[in-house]
Each structure stands twice: as structure tokens, then as C-alpha cells.
Enzyme design. Structure first.
Site, PDB file in Angstrom:
ATOM      1  N   ASP A  89     -10.601   2.297  16.912  1.00  0.00           N
ATOM      2  CA  ASP A  89     -11.820   1.682  16.480  1.00  0.00           C
ATOM      3  C   ASP A  89     -12.796   2.612  15.950  1.00  0.00           C
ATOM      4  OD1 ASP A  89     -13.542  -0.445  16.143  1.00  0.00           O
ATOM      5  OD2 ASP A  89     -14.427  -0.156  18.088  1.00  0.00           O
ATOM      6  N   LEU A  90     -12.282   3.782  15.250  1.00  0.00           N
ATOM      7  CA  LEU A  90     -13.226   4.588  14.756  1.00  0.00           C
ATOM      8  C   LEU A  90     -14.054   4.377  13.695  1.00  0.00           C
ATOM      9  CD1 LEU A  90     -14.097   7.607  15.728  1.00  0.00           C
ATOM     10  CD2 LEU A  90     -12.363   8.413  14.022  1.00  0.00           C
ATOM     11  N   HIS A  91     -15.429   4.340  13.653  1.00  0.00           N
ATOM     12  CA  HIS A  91     -16.283   3.876  12.757  1.00  0.00           C
ATOM     13  C   HIS A  91     -17.556   4.669  13.036  1.00  0.00           C
ATOM     14  CE1 HIS A  91     -18.425   1.369  15.524  1.00  0.00           C
ATOM     15  NE2 HIS A  91     -17.343   0.713  15.801  1.00  0.00           N
ATOM     16  N   GLY A  99     -20.414   4.140  14.061  1.00  0.00           N
ATOM     17  CA  GLY A  99     -21.187   3.828  15.189  1.00  0.00           C
ATOM     18  C   GLY A  99     -20.710   4.462  16.275  1.00  0.00           C
ATOM     19  N   ASN A 100     -19.223   5.112  16.337  1.00  0.00           N
ATOM     20  CA  ASN A 100     -18.521   5.533  17.413  1.00  0.00           C
ATOM     21  C   ASN A 100     -18.679   7.078  17.195  1.00  0.00           C
ATOM     22  OD1 ASN A 100     -18.304   3.111  18.919  1.00  0.00           O
ATOM     23  ND2 ASN A 100     -16.145   2.869  17.980  1.00  0.00           N
ATOM     24  N   ASP A 155     -16.724   5.351  22.687  1.00  0.00           N
ATOM     25  CA  ASP A 155     -16.190   4.040  22.753  1.00  0.00           C
ATOM     26  C   ASP A 155     -14.549   4.117  22.672  1.00  0.00           C
ATOM     27  OD1 ASP A 155     -15.543   1.375  22.790  1.00  0.00           O
ATOM     28  OD2 ASP A 155     -16.821   0.892  21.206  1.00  0.00           O
ATOM     29  N   PHE A 156     -13.948   4.002  23.712  1.00  0.00           N
ATOM     30  CA  PHE A 156     -12.488   4.279  23.963  1.00  0.00           C
ATOM     31  C   PHE A 156     -12.011   2.794  24.205  1.00  0.00           C
ATOM     32  CE2 PHE A 156     -14.044   8.581  24.222  1.00  0.00           C
ATOM     33  CZ  PHE A 156     -13.604   8.931  23.435  1.00  0.00           C
ATOM     34  N   THR A 157     -12.613   1.798  24.341  1.00  0.00           N
ATOM     35  CA  THR A 157     -12.260   0.548  24.601  1.00  0.00           C
ATOM     36  C   THR A 157     -10.891   0.128  24.139  1.00  0.00           C
ATOM     37  OG1 THR A 157     -14.640  -0.162  24.734  1.00  0.00           O
ATOM     38  CG2 THR A 157     -13.270  -1.976  24.819  1.00  0.00           C
TER      39      THR A 157
END
Length: 98
Positions: A36-38, A40-41, A74-76
Site C-alpha cells: 500500500d505504498l503511496h 501518504g505513506n 502504515d504497514f497494515t
């Protein structure tokens, strides 16, 4: 990163290199996938340092960071392979309560 203003192309290159090398190290060590790398992270902070050092596959690297330090958050949705548990994959699964 979405609100951080880069001052020049050298800073942008430094941010990209720091992200790529950090992910390469995590992938090499633990088969890590962020998933989920973007923008915002990715956190970027200015500091007084000139370089940042990494070790990948036993080789040390030092790259110019142009006074920027990158942190991935954010490693969700991420995944790692945990060698200590017989090579079991570990996932972070978000729990939603509604």
C-alpha cells in the site's frame, strides 16, 4: 510526502533512492511487501545530515540524502516472511468493527 515540498531534482532523487534501497533491504531480509505504498505513506523530514548509509547483501552503501530522511509508514497491508516460525508468512490483517 503529499504535503512536503521538494526544492530541486536532487532532493527528489534522494527520496526515490531512499525508498528503493529501504524496500530492497526489507525484501531481501524478510521477503517484505508493503502492498500500500503511496505518497501518504512516505514521511520526509529535513535534517542536517549529508549522507545516509545502508547495508544490502553485505555491501555498505552511502548515498547523498541532501538533508532529507525518508520514513515509510502504515504497514497494515504488508507481508513478511518470518524465518523463526518455520518460514511462515505473516500478514497484518486490518480488523474493521462497524
Amino acid at each position: 510526502m503529499s504535503c512536503f515540498i521538494l526544492r530541486n531534482a536532487a532532493e527528489a532523487e534522494s527520496v526515490l533512492k531512499q525508498i528503493a534501497i529501504s524496500l530492497a533491504i526489507a525484501e531481501e531480509a524478510h521477503l517484505f511487501e508493503h502492498r500500500d505504498l503511496h505518497l501518504g505513506n512516505i514521511l520526509v523530514q529535513r535534517n542536517a545530515s549529508k549522507t545516509i548509509s545502508y547495508v544490502l547483501r553485505g555491501k555498505a552503501y552511502s548515498i547523498p540524502n541532501h538533508g532529507l530522511v525518508v520514513t515509510i509508514i502504515d504497514f497494515t497491508l504488508s507481508r513478511v516472511l518470518h524465518e523463526a516460525i518455520n518460514g511462515t508468512s505473516a500478514f497484518c490483517i486490518p480488523m474493521y468493527y462497524g
